[in-house]
Write a protein that holds these residues in place. Sequence first.
Motif, PDB file in Angstrom:
ATOM      1  N   ARG A  18      16.535  12.806  65.290  1.00  0.00           N
ATOM      2  CA  ARG A  18      15.408  12.172  65.981  1.00  0.00           C
ATOM      3  C   ARG A  18      14.620  11.295  65.025  1.00  0.00           C
ATOM      4  O   ARG A  18      14.184  10.196  65.368  1.00  0.00           O
ATOM      5  CB  ARG A  18      14.514  13.266  66.558  1.00  0.00           C
ATOM      6  CG  ARG A  18      13.366  12.786  67.408  1.00  0.00           C
ATOM      7  CD  ARG A  18      13.819  12.439  68.784  1.00  0.00           C
ATOM      8  NE  ARG A  18      12.708  12.186  69.680  1.00  0.00           N
ATOM      9  CZ  ARG A  18      12.848  11.758  70.924  1.00  0.00           C
ATOM     10  NH1 ARG A  18      14.069  11.559  71.404  1.00  0.00           N
ATOM     11  NH2 ARG A  18      11.808  11.538  71.690  1.00  0.00           N
ATOM     12  N   LEU A  53      18.819  18.303  64.732  1.00  0.00           N
ATOM     13  CA  LEU A  53      18.226  17.624  65.882  1.00  0.00           C
ATOM     14  C   LEU A  53      16.982  16.856  65.461  1.00  0.00           C
ATOM     15  O   LEU A  53      16.789  15.692  65.848  1.00  0.00           O
ATOM     16  CB  LEU A  53      17.878  18.653  66.953  1.00  0.00           C
ATOM     17  CG  LEU A  53      17.200  18.107  68.211  1.00  0.00           C
ATOM     18  CD1 LEU A  53      18.158  17.204  68.984  1.00  0.00           C
ATOM     19  CD2 LEU A  53      16.723  19.256  69.093  1.00  0.00           C
ATOM     20  N   TYR A  54      16.129  17.489  64.643  1.00  0.00           N
ATOM     21  CA  TYR A  54      14.941  16.805  64.153  1.00  0.00           C
ATOM     22  C   TYR A  54      15.315  15.672  63.206  1.00  0.00           C
ATOM     23  O   TYR A  54      14.670  14.606  63.222  1.00  0.00           O
ATOM     24  CB  TYR A  54      14.020  17.804  63.445  1.00  0.00           C
ATOM     25  CG  TYR A  54      13.234  18.668  64.396  1.00  0.00           C
ATOM     26  CD1 TYR A  54      12.053  18.198  64.967  1.00  0.00           C
ATOM     27  CD2 TYR A  54      13.662  19.956  64.713  1.00  0.00           C
ATOM     28  CE1 TYR A  54      11.321  18.988  65.846  1.00  0.00           C
ATOM     29  CE2 TYR A  54      12.936  20.749  65.591  1.00  0.00           C
ATOM     30  CZ  TYR A  54      11.773  20.267  66.155  1.00  0.00           C
ATOM     31  OH  TYR A  54      11.057  21.026  67.023  1.00  0.00           O
ATOM     32  N   SER A 101      26.730  24.976  70.729  1.00  0.00           N
ATOM     33  CA  SER A 101      25.477  25.462  70.147  1.00  0.00           C
ATOM     34  C   SER A 101      24.698  24.291  69.548  1.00  0.00           C
ATOM     35  O   SER A 101      25.262  23.267  69.158  1.00  0.00           O
ATOM     36  CB  SER A 101      25.764  26.511  69.062  1.00  0.00           C
ATOM     37  OG  SER A 101      26.550  25.930  68.031  1.00  0.00           O
ATOM     38  N   ILE A 102      23.396  24.458  69.453  1.00  0.00           N
ATOM     39  CA  ILE A 102      22.510  23.391  68.977  1.00  0.00           C
ATOM     40  C   ILE A 102      22.082  23.675  67.544  1.00  0.00           C
ATOM     41  O   ILE A 102      21.624  24.777  67.218  1.00  0.00           O
ATOM     42  CB  ILE A 102      21.267  23.265  69.871  1.00  0.00           C
ATOM     43  CG1 ILE A 102      21.672  23.033  71.326  1.00  0.00           C
ATOM     44  CG2 ILE A 102      20.370  22.134  69.380  1.00  0.00           C
ATOM     45  CD1 ILE A 102      22.434  21.748  71.550  1.00  0.00           C
ATOM     46  N   ASN A 103      22.258  22.674  66.684  1.00  0.00           N
ATOM     47  CA  ASN A 103      21.751  22.739  65.310  1.00  0.00           C
ATOM     48  C   ASN A 103      20.350  22.122  65.311  1.00  0.00           C
ATOM     49  O   ASN A 103      20.186  20.897  65.223  1.00  0.00           O
ATOM     50  CB  ASN A 103      22.683  21.973  64.373  1.00  0.00           C
ATOM     51  CG  ASN A 103      22.304  22.171  62.919  1.00  0.00           C
ATOM     52  OD1 ASN A 103      21.187  22.542  62.595  1.00  0.00           O
ATOM     53  ND2 ASN A 103      23.256  21.904  62.020  1.00  0.00           N
ATOM     54  N   TYR A 104      19.328  22.956  65.416  1.00  0.00           N
ATOM     55  CA  TYR A 104      17.971  22.446  65.602  1.00  0.00           C
ATOM     56  C   TYR A 104      17.453  21.650  64.407  1.00  0.00           C
ATOM     57  O   TYR A 104      16.768  20.631  64.606  1.00  0.00           O
ATOM     58  CB  TYR A 104      17.027  23.602  65.935  1.00  0.00           C
ATOM     59  CG  TYR A 104      17.270  24.160  67.321  1.00  0.00           C
ATOM     60  CD1 TYR A 104      16.775  23.508  68.445  1.00  0.00           C
ATOM     61  CD2 TYR A 104      18.011  25.328  67.509  1.00  0.00           C
ATOM     62  CE1 TYR A 104      17.009  24.010  69.717  1.00  0.00           C
ATOM     63  CE2 TYR A 104      18.249  25.835  68.773  1.00  0.00           C
ATOM     64  CZ  TYR A 104      17.747  25.163  69.875  1.00  0.00           C
ATOM     65  OH  TYR A 104      17.983  25.659  71.141  1.00  0.00           O
ATOM     66  N   LEU A 158      18.726  18.780  75.975  1.00  0.00           N
ATOM     67  CA  LEU A 158      19.071  19.998  75.244  1.00  0.00           C
ATOM     68  C   LEU A 158      19.817  20.985  76.132  1.00  0.00           C
ATOM     69  O   LEU A 158      20.798  21.622  75.708  1.00  0.00           O
ATOM     70  CB  LEU A 158      17.805  20.645  74.683  1.00  0.00           C
ATOM     71  CG  LEU A 158      17.239  20.047  73.396  1.00  0.00           C
ATOM     72  CD1 LEU A 158      15.948  20.745  73.014  1.00  0.00           C
ATOM     73  CD2 LEU A 158      18.249  20.147  72.261  1.00  0.00           C
TER      74      LEU A 158
END
Length: 437
Positions: A375, A371-372, A365-368, A357
């Motif tokens: 995963r 991300l899940y 930028s991170i798209n949370y 991360l």
Amino acid sequence: MKSLFRTCLLLVVLGFGYATKSASSDPRKLTTKLARAALQSGLEVLSNLTDGNLDDTELPPMSRRNISEHCRKDIFKYWQDLRNGKTYALIMLDSFGKPPSGILSGNYNWLGRYAECNKIIGEQHNITFNGEYYLATLTSVQTTPGITLKFGVCVPSSCSKDDVIQQLEGSTALEGFVRQGAVQVTARSVSTRPVNAGTMASISICATLGTLLVLGTVYDFMIDRPRKTIISSKKGLEEKNNGENAVNSAKSANKRRGVAARLLLPFSLRKNVANLLSTEQPPDSIQCLHGIRVISMSLIIFGHTYIIVFFGPTADNQLNFRDFIESITVRAITGAFLVIPVDTFFFLSGLLMAYLLLQQMNKKSINYPMLYVYRYFRLTPVVLFVMMITAWMVPQLFTGPVFPEDYQAYVGCSATNWWKNLLYINNVVYADDQIEQ
């Protein structure tokens, strides 16, 4: 004449010692009485088989409980053939569970010979029944902890589970203890499970994957590698002549690979084995973590080996376990197995996730939520495949007295709680059958 089950199963005198003792009884003293009674019963069995004064036409006095007439007649036929020395009857008697050595150490698994019993086919021996194996269980209720004796029973196929339980509960050796509630008797049939639609679907999926492996490997060796060799030779010649144009032509050649190459090459055994065994490390990898993985995995394998040996269904020295587990060396092994691997893998998972991360945050930028989602879809196909193998194929590959009767519930993949594995809450929300196990 003694009844068939009393003659062949008087060795189940577990109730003699256990039912008359208090909850604080010493198991070693109880098993001494068990061994002495089993020896006397065995001598009685041998004398009855050779007693010439017994009437062959007399039906053995079986249990006064409700035994089906068909089962009763087949047992009598078997008993007569046993006294006459018929081969099939001797095989059935031989497949019964009998007292082994180590009873005083807690060897209460008298499983007998499952395969030997089931190979008795009536047509081959001119009889009207086949051999059928049952696993009977006697549990002492008045001892703490309750001690369970498991033994194999080979009976005519006309006898049901209820017939076996009724005959055991009504036998001379156990009737009084069952009536007093001191001993509980159960039995289950051990047989090959029928092939269902789930098993057929699993076989089809595995066959499809196997076909793709073969096709991908053949395509790799027969088409892709020769093509790359030709491209490499052309690239070498063009580099001498055109320089940068050679690189562009090589890239365009790779882009022109068809759908077959993109579909089959990921299944090539050569490529996958080479990647699996490769020792090359990316420049940004944390190399010390590999050693932690090896140590943790070794402890997991070592610990599970101990669990299978000492807590598995074939453990034959249960009374020695307390002395064994209190030794310093074993405590070091069990402590390392129970603590280090679990904490280590939690640490590795969190460390690598944070490390990746932080690398991504430096770039974009991170798209949370995504991300899940990523995963989940990365892990779930493998979980689904393992669940498929566990629930639908493993029960068809294994059978016998030590294999769990309801294997799907035993491993947590039954028809009522499979969805908990897909939501990854199976360690939090336990199913009723898992709690019972």
